[in-house]
Design an enzyme around this catalytic site. Structure first.
Site, PDB file in Angstrom:
ATOM      1  N   GLY A 141      67.335 -40.711  13.381  1.00 14.49           N
ATOM      2  CA  GLY A 141      66.253 -41.884  13.639  1.00 14.49           C
ATOM      3  C   GLY A 141      64.967 -41.442  13.665  1.00 14.49           C
ATOM      4  O   GLY A 141      64.044 -42.016  13.254  1.00 14.49           O
ATOM      5  N   HIS A 142      64.638 -39.988  14.448  1.00 10.24           N
ATOM      6  CA  HIS A 142      63.528 -39.526  14.456  1.00 10.24           C
ATOM      7  C   HIS A 142      62.711 -39.240  13.207  1.00 10.24           C
ATOM      8  O   HIS A 142      61.735 -39.035  12.932  1.00 10.24           O
ATOM      9  CB  HIS A 142      63.489 -38.264  15.427  1.00 10.24           C
TER      10      HIS A 142
ATOM     11  N   GLN B 172      58.500 -40.059  33.279  1.00 10.54           N
ATOM     12  CA  GLN B 172      59.338 -41.266  32.925  1.00 10.54           C
ATOM     13  C   GLN B 172      60.911 -41.140  33.157  1.00 10.54           C
ATOM     14  O   GLN B 172      61.714 -42.403  32.979  1.00 10.54           O
ATOM     15  CB  GLN B 172      59.091 -41.659  31.382  1.00 10.54           C
TER      16      GLN B 172
ATOM     17  N   GLN C  66      59.290 -50.630  25.099  1.00 15.73           N
ATOM     18  CA  GLN C  66      58.668 -49.483  24.925  1.00 15.73           C
ATOM     19  C   GLN C  66      57.582 -49.906  23.773  1.00 15.73           C
ATOM     20  O   GLN C  66      56.107 -49.542  23.934  1.00 15.73           O
ATOM     21  CB  GLN C  66      59.117 -48.074  24.745  1.00 15.73           C
TER      22      GLN C  66
ATOM     23  N   GLY D 153      62.078 -34.543  21.626  1.00 22.07           N
ATOM     24  CA  GLY D 153      62.770 -33.537  21.013  1.00 22.07           C
ATOM     25  C   GLY D 153      64.202 -33.779  20.748  1.00 22.07           C
ATOM     26  O   GLY D 153      64.566 -34.943  21.014  1.00 22.07           O
TER      27      GLY D 153
ATOM     28  N   GLY E 224      60.040 -46.334  17.079  1.00 20.52           N
ATOM     29  CA  GLY E 224      61.128 -47.062  16.864  1.00 20.52           C
ATOM     30  C   GLY E 224      61.395 -48.456  17.736  1.00 20.52           C
ATOM     31  O   GLY E 224      61.030 -48.528  18.687  1.00 20.52           O
TER      32      GLY E 224
HETATM   33  O1  PAF Z   1      60.527 -42.586  22.985  1.00 14.71           O
HETATM   34  C1  PAF Z   1      60.261 -41.375  23.649  1.00 14.71           C
HETATM   35  O2  PAF Z   1      61.124 -40.563  22.987  1.00 14.71           O
HETATM   36  C2  PAF Z   1      59.531 -41.456  24.652  1.00 14.71           C
HETATM   37  O3  PAF Z   1      59.487 -42.260  25.519  1.00 14.71           O
HETATM   38  C3  PAF Z   1      57.994 -40.973  24.022  1.00 14.71           C
HETATM   39  C4  PAF Z   1      57.468 -41.977  23.172  1.00 14.71           C
HETATM   40  C5  PAF Z   1      58.174 -39.793  23.369  1.00 14.71           C
HETATM   41  C6  PAF Z   1      56.961 -40.841  25.298  1.00 14.71           C
HETATM   42  O4  PAF Z   1      57.497 -39.710  25.966  1.00 14.71           O
END
Ligand code: PAF
Length: 269
Positions: free
Chosen positions: A34-35, A59, A155, A29, A149
């Site tokens: 970028g999103h 995380q 990641q 959220g 991204g």
């Molecule tokens: O990049 C993110 O926003 C998070 O690491 C993800 C991939 C949504 C996992 O919670």
């Protein structure tokens, strides 16, 4: 407004009734451009798009960072709604912690090579939490493609590795980092920077891009410019960095060799 599906089970049912391909964009959220680029690309390449909005507690390695993470669900939905071609094609999954962790996080996915480097050294447990939630979300989404991204390069690399190792039938699509005009990589954490800090933060990209400097020299220059660098390292064909600016942690990476970011992105894809 996008269709809101709060419970994973509801989406699974909906997914079966959709006639066409689905692109998936996992997020926590607080959506920025970028999103929205990822969602726009998913809309261009699929019939429907699922965006998950879930601030994943496992995380975060600092409770304060998890609590400070901005929750802006209504604004996020409005931004998705305003995208070109979004009408009736965008679904938002916003599960609860109980939905995602019915086992209370007893089962986890751990990678033991690349996850130990860079971010892994400074954020113990982060990648286990990230990989575990991404695996769950990919299984729930049952999408044809999932969009990540390149800003979170480690990641992306680990997600790719995981989906290959576990035969996940969703194609992982890397997307270039969206930057402010100053060069600062867009991130939800940038909202926590003052205007002055934001201007200062742009130096991270400028210094990373200066290939007349070694990684160690970049660290020195960053320190002089008021950052607290955790690492600057060249690995996986990228130059990657994490720094603190006040109480905000910024990460970024760029292709390690000469050439434009677009050319290098084409090589990664
Ligand atoms: O990049 C993110 O926003 C998070 O690491 C993800 C991939 C949504 C996992 O919670």
């Amino acid at each position: 407004m996008p269709h809101i599906v709060s419970v994973p089970k509801k989406w699974r049912k909906q997914r079966k009734s959709l006639n066409g391909t689905v692109g998936f964009v996992p997020t926590m959220g607080n959506l920025h451009d970028g999103h929205l680029d990822l969602v726009q690309r998913a809309l261009a390449e699929n019939d429907f798009v699922l965006v998950s909005i879930f601030v994943n507690p496992t995380q975060f390695n600092q409770a304060s960072d998890y609590e400070a993470y901005a929750r802006t669900f209504a604004e996020d939905c409005a931004k998705l709604d305003a995208l070109d071609g979004a009408e009736n094609r965008v679904y938002v999954l916003n599960p609860t912690e109980e939905d995602i962790y019915p086992d209370d996080y007893a089962l986890k996915i751990t990678e033991t090579e690349d996850a130990e480097a860079l971010e892994g050294k400074f954020r113990p447990g982060h990648f286990t939490g990230m990989l575990t939630v991404v695996m769950k979300l990919l299984n729930i989404a049952a999408a044809d493609r999932a969009y990540f991204g390149e800003k979170d390069f480690q990641q992306l690399l680990l997600v790719r590795k995981m989906t290959e190792a576990f035969f996940v039938d969703t194609e992982i699509i890397p997307c270039p980092t969206r930057r402010e005009e100053s060069g600062l990589a867009m991130s939800s954490r940038n909202n926590r920077l003052s205007a002055e800090e934001k201007a200062q933060a742009a130096q991270l990209y400028a210094l990373l891009s200066d290939f007349s400097l070694t990684d160690a020299e970049v660290v020195k220059k960053l320190e002089k410019a008021g950052f607290k660098p955790e690492y600057v390292e060249t690995k996986w064909g990228r130059r990657l960095a994490a720094v603190w600016l006040g109480d905000v942690r910024l990460i970024d990476n760029i292709p390690a060799e000469c050439g434009t970011e677009e050319e290098k992105h084409a090589a990664v894809s």
